[in-house]
Write an enzyme that holds these catalytic residues in place. Sequence first.
Site, PDB file in Angstrom:
ATOM      1  N   CYS A   1       1.442  -0.024  -8.525  1.00  0.00           N
ATOM      2  CA  CYS A   1       2.581   0.430  -7.715  1.00  0.00           C
ATOM      3  C   CYS A   1       3.837   0.631  -8.540  1.00  0.00           C
ATOM      4  O   CYS A   1       4.720   1.401  -8.151  1.00  0.00           O
ATOM      5  CB  CYS A   1       2.844  -0.558  -6.578  1.00  0.00           C
ATOM      6  SG  CYS A   1       3.366  -2.207  -7.121  1.00  0.00           S
TER       7      CYS A   1
ATOM      8  N   VAL B   1       0.231   4.764   5.529  1.00  0.00           N
ATOM      9  CA  VAL B   1      -0.263   3.610   6.285  1.00  0.00           C
ATOM     10  C   VAL B   1       0.888   2.673   6.615  1.00  0.00           C
ATOM     11  O   VAL B   1       0.902   2.036   7.678  1.00  0.00           O
ATOM     12  CB  VAL B   1      -1.370   2.886   5.504  1.00  0.00           C
ATOM     13  CG1 VAL B   1      -1.836   1.643   6.243  1.00  0.00           C
ATOM     14  CG2 VAL B   1      -2.551   3.821   5.266  1.00  0.00           C
ATOM     15  N   GLY B   2       1.872   2.598   5.726  1.00  0.00           N
ATOM     16  CA  GLY B   2       3.040   1.755   5.983  1.00  0.00           C
ATOM     17  C   GLY B   2       3.748   2.130   7.280  1.00  0.00           C
ATOM     18  O   GLY B   2       4.191   1.254   8.037  1.00  0.00           O
TER      19      GLY B   2
ATOM     20  N   GLY C   1       0.823  -1.205   0.000  1.00  0.00           N
ATOM     21  CA  GLY C   1       0.000   0.000   0.000  1.00  0.00           C
ATOM     22  C   GLY C   1       0.853   1.248   0.000  1.00  0.00           C
ATOM     23  O   GLY C   1       1.941   1.262  -0.556  1.00  0.00           O
TER      24      GLY C   1
ATOM     25  N   GLU D   1       5.659  -3.165   0.905  1.00  0.00           N
ATOM     26  CA  GLU D   1       5.800  -2.771  -0.501  1.00  0.00           C
ATOM     27  C   GLU D   1       4.964  -1.512  -0.686  1.00  0.00           C
ATOM     28  O   GLU D   1       3.741  -1.560  -0.651  1.00  0.00           O
ATOM     29  CB  GLU D   1       5.324  -3.874  -1.445  1.00  0.00           C
ATOM     30  CG  GLU D   1       5.595  -3.532  -2.895  1.00  0.00           C
ATOM     31  CD  GLU D   1       4.987  -4.522  -3.861  1.00  0.00           C
ATOM     32  OE1 GLU D   1       4.256  -4.073  -4.774  1.00  0.00           O
ATOM     33  OE2 GLU D   1       5.223  -5.727  -3.703  1.00  0.00           O
TER      34      GLU D   1
END
Length: 478
Positions: A253, A201-202, A197, A219
């Site tokens: 991505c 948020v990571g 994502g 990732e």
Amino acid sequence: MVETIQYTPLNHLPEIHARLHKTFKSGVTRSLVWRKQQLMQLALMFQENQKAIEHALHLDLRKPDLESAMMEVLGIVKSCKAFIENLKDYTAPTRPAVESSKANWNATIHHVPKGVICLISPWNFPWVLTFKPLAGAIAAGCAAVLKPSEVTAHSAALMAELVPKYLDPSAFAIVNGAVPETTALLDLRWDHIFYTGGVVVGRVIAAAAAKFVTPLTLELGGKSPVIVDEGCDTDLVAKRILNGKCVNSGQLCVSPDYVIVLRSVCPAFLEGLQRTYAVLFPEGPFHPNAKYGKIVSERHAKRLLDMLQATKGKIFMGGKHEQLEDGVRIEPTIITDVKLDDALMQEEIFGPFLPILVVDTLDEAISTVNELPKPLVIYPFTNNPETKQRILNETSSGNVSFNDTTSIIGTDDLPFGGAGDSGYGVWHGHYTFKTFSHERVSIDVPASEEHAMAIRYRPYTQEKYDAICRLASQPLMG
């Protein structure tokens, strides 16, 4: 097919957590027969429900069936097949080379499952980015909880319907929901967390993992640049770049995020983009024959349209959007005269915009790449070996793909992962198995080695000290 998503009640999560851990501790997931059977079932789930999966993806993203079949279904079937074929080799203990004085210690590396995995997957490729990591977790002998994105609700609902029908429900579970459900999952202890994502948020997930010192794979994507050098076939370059940008309407991505082109080839490159655009969309991207998808939600569409409104660049091609009953489509849009401080350059675009930055030298191109956080991929188009080596030596990224875009995600024999803000940890193929495995080392020191160990026992004499110093001062070369 279930059409509405049912969120998992928060009070069910501790029971799910306990059930999966109980199954793992029972040892059932360690059996190679069980692993192969689950991998077979996972592949069958996709083969027997391909049309339903494609339909869910159409409802969620208007994703063309060809993209769904190629990038969401085929990838899972191939992964499962490869794991089944190679599982015996992957799991076999290995005997590493050790120094001669320890040659008879039976040094062995055992590839053991980490335990219960928490897989948190995104909305842009909901099936492959949920179940391809899961295939590696199954191969490694792990149990897993799957948390798909609630944004692609039709896919998440179908996953909740299919997973317990095909996979062992004592070892695998789907948790559907939004922020509260994800937060509740992260409040529990897992043996590895795998997240795909965005970087915001990571960071939250990394902080949650740190509470339990949980291993983590992130990732995160980023602004993956294209560099167009002199001496290239500009029509082919334009074709490969624009095609990569149009996959899933730029919601990928590894989508090429922006292009840095040398001034000397910019006119020919832009002409190549015009010709490619006409070939890919002869009747326009909104025509039914174009099979061009939508932006995943109104919120994401607004973010993109606000970005386009704020740019100081010039729209060279595209720029229109279309309001549909189920969302918004935005044309693939080429923007020229873009500078590094432009609104389009402040974050990952994750949509169908392609800003063009013009530079005079390779030095300037490299400097531009290095001004921004480390991307997931760099896409240099060049036939010059010296240029290739300079880009490898003078930039940093998760991966480099010379002379094509997006193909890097289809290379399962190679590790794939980010660097810096684009994430950490690797996966794909055997590397996914290794991500979810612990390399547990064992040695067996025989009694016959006691004579060689006398130096470690008290009394600590000068003679023993001198012997160690002689070893420590030995020549480093020769």
